[in-house]
Write an enzyme that holds these catalytic residues in place. Structure first.
Site, PDB file in Angstrom:
ATOM      1  N   ILE A  23       0.833  -1.210   0.000  1.00 13.00           N
ATOM      2  CA  ILE A  23       0.000   0.000   0.000  1.00 13.00           C
ATOM      3  C   ILE A  23       0.869   1.262   0.000  1.00 13.00           C
ATOM      4  O   ILE A  23       0.645   2.214  -0.750  1.00 13.00           O
ATOM      5  CB  ILE A  23      -0.887   0.017   1.267  1.00 13.00           C
ATOM      6  CG1 ILE A  23      -1.874  -1.164   1.272  1.00 13.00           C
ATOM      7  CG2 ILE A  23      -1.626   1.345   1.409  1.00 13.00           C
ATOM      8  CD1 ILE A  23      -2.587  -1.377   2.602  1.00 13.00           C
ATOM      9  N   ASP A  68      16.078   0.563   9.981  1.00 11.20           N
ATOM     10  CA  ASP A  68      15.041  -0.064  10.806  1.00 11.20           C
ATOM     11  C   ASP A  68      14.484   1.030  11.709  1.00 11.20           C
ATOM     12  O   ASP A  68      15.229   1.633  12.497  1.00 11.20           O
ATOM     13  CB  ASP A  68      15.661  -1.199  11.646  1.00 11.20           C
ATOM     14  CG  ASP A  68      14.588  -2.036  12.332  1.00 11.20           C
ATOM     15  OD1 ASP A  68      13.596  -1.438  12.827  1.00 11.20           O
ATOM     16  OD2 ASP A  68      14.745  -3.267  12.382  1.00 11.20           O
ATOM     17  N   SER A 145      -2.840   3.477  10.049  1.00 13.19           N
ATOM     18  CA  SER A 145      -3.473   2.709  11.120  1.00 13.19           C
ATOM     19  C   SER A 145      -4.111   1.452  10.521  1.00 13.19           C
ATOM     20  O   SER A 145      -3.696   0.993   9.450  1.00 13.19           O
ATOM     21  CB  SER A 145      -4.508   3.588  11.836  1.00 13.19           C
ATOM     22  OG  SER A 145      -5.031   2.902  12.945  1.00 13.19           O
ATOM     23  N   LYS A 163      -1.772  -0.365  16.859  1.00 12.69           N
ATOM     24  CA  LYS A 163      -2.479   0.591  15.997  1.00 12.69           C
ATOM     25  C   LYS A 163      -3.404   1.496  16.816  1.00 12.69           C
ATOM     26  O   LYS A 163      -3.613   2.659  16.443  1.00 12.69           O
ATOM     27  CB  LYS A 163      -3.259  -0.152  14.910  1.00 12.69           C
ATOM     28  CG  LYS A 163      -2.373  -0.915  13.906  1.00 12.69           C
ATOM     29  CD  LYS A 163      -1.545   0.009  13.009  1.00 12.69           C
ATOM     30  CE  LYS A 163      -0.964  -0.740  11.803  1.00 12.69           C
ATOM     31  NZ  LYS A 163      -0.133   0.093  10.944  1.00 12.69           N
ATOM     32  N   ILE A 192      -6.876  -4.884   1.849  1.00 13.60           N
ATOM     33  CA  ILE A 192      -6.400  -4.445   0.530  1.00 13.60           C
ATOM     34  C   ILE A 192      -5.835  -5.644  -0.227  1.00 13.60           C
ATOM     35  O   ILE A 192      -4.878  -6.299   0.232  1.00 13.60           O
ATOM     36  CB  ILE A 192      -5.353  -3.328   0.670  1.00 13.60           C
ATOM     37  CG1 ILE A 192      -5.918  -2.152   1.497  1.00 13.60           C
ATOM     38  CG2 ILE A 192      -4.897  -2.846  -0.716  1.00 13.60           C
ATOM     39  CD1 ILE A 192      -7.191  -1.525   0.955  1.00 13.60           C
TER      40      ILE A 192
END
Ligand code: NAP
Ligand code: COA
Length: 263
Positions: A23, A68, A145, A163, A192
């Site tokens: 995404i 990272d 989120s 989240k 998604i």
């Protein structure tokens, strides 16, 4: 696909974490198509390089480094390089995440901590390291989120907690930074199609069909559904929007999609 609204991000400086696949990579691509200059970070040097090449091809200037987000000093080094390359930030994006299905009674303390550190601490690290170099007024911060932030979800206690923290972090930063003209928002994507996240949570065609059916709009989302929402949130069209978690999820949390994902 062609879009009725075209955004102009020509010359804008963007710092983007976790934007080297899925995404987030599509969000970066659409920013580059709109003319943005983008500095990307994620752990894998190969993924960073591939994304930098893709972004240049899409129309923006691009650079990046393997980092990272759990390592604050490395984030700071990347931010210093990004600011020196593209100038103070118009957009700061934190999208990295880790996920695997595991029961709270089965996963190790380190498994839980890994996801909290990547999703929540990582978002804080990116926000904290960039804020001194954000354009004031005008900068837009965007975190990613998930529907897990607002609903308990089987085998997702680590992601739900992380989240939920991201949702509150963006609100607190929006409150603190609003006076200097900095907006802070998040997008909560629904399921998604074709992403690592969905492969991990719904690995079979049968499960995918169940998830799609349980979403109010009866389909999984695609990466452009989220990229367009991100473009809008980071554009002047959303100039009075801050502290918001935009649910781009096809009505997933209106119904029973989380139960369809019993694994
Ligand atoms: P993805 O393709 O696995 O992307 C994760 C990105 O984060 C990669 O660029 C990865 O690159 C980077 N990353 C992971 N750990 C990192 C770390 N410690 N430090 C720096 N970068 C790190 O994921 P996706 O499925 O597209 O999901 C993208 C976002 O959307 C996530 O925030 C996820 O929670 C959220 N979301 C996804 C869905 C879905 O259906 N997929 C639904 C709701 C929310 P490296 O491997 O190179 O580090
Ligand atoms: N079930 C239970 N525990 C798991 C697990 C699983 N499927 N996968 C990893 N863990 C545990 C490990 O055993 C380890 O705990 P331990 O030290 O007590 O054994 C801990 O989680 C950390 O694992 P490690 O592989 O060392 O972490 P990492 O930092 O290299 O990777 C992850 C982070 C585990 C989140 C990895 O899945 C990842 O890199 N994910 C990024 C991509 C992603 O998840 N995309 C979807 C986004 S929605």
């Amino acid at each position: 696909m062609t879009y009725p609204i075209q955004y102009d991000m020509k010359g804008q400086s963007c710092f983007m974490s976790g934007a080297t696949s899925g995404i987030n990579e599509q969000i970066a691509r659409r920013f580059a198509e709109a003319g943005a200059n983008i500095f990307v970070i994620s752990r894998s040097p190969e993924k960073v390089q591939r994304t930098v090449d893709m972004l240049k091809e899409a129309g923006g200037e691009a650079s990046g480094s393997p980092v990272d987000v759990r390592d604050y000093d490395s984030v700071v080094s990347a931010v210093t390089r990004a600011q020196a390359t593209f100038g103070n930030f118009d957009v700061v994006f934190a999208g990295q995440a880790g996920n695997f299905p595991a029961g709270a009674a089965q996963m190790s303390a380190n498994a839980f901590k890994s996801v909290i550190d990547i999703d929540l601490l990582g978002t804080f690290n990116v926000f904290r390291a960039t804020i001194e170099h954000a354009k004031k007024p005008g900068a837009s911060y965007l975190a990613i989120s998930a529907p897990q932030a607002t609903r308990p979800w089987l085998f997702q206690s680590h992601v739900c907690a992380a989240k939920a923290g991201v949702n509150m972090l963006i609100k607190c930063c929006a409150l603190e930074w609003g006076a200097s003209g900095v907006r802070v928002n998040a997008i909560s994507p629904g399921p998604i199609d074709g992403t690592e996240g969905m492969e991990r949570l719904a690995p079979t065609e049968e499960l995918k069909a169940k998830v799609a059916d349980a979403v109010a709009m009866k389909r999984m989302g695609n990466r452009d559904d989220i990229a367009e929402a991100a473009l809008w949130l980071c554009s002047p069209a959303a100039s009075y929007v801050t502290g918001t978690v935009l649910e781009a999820e096809g009505g997933m949390t209106l119904g029973d999609a989380t139960n369809a994902m019993k694994l």
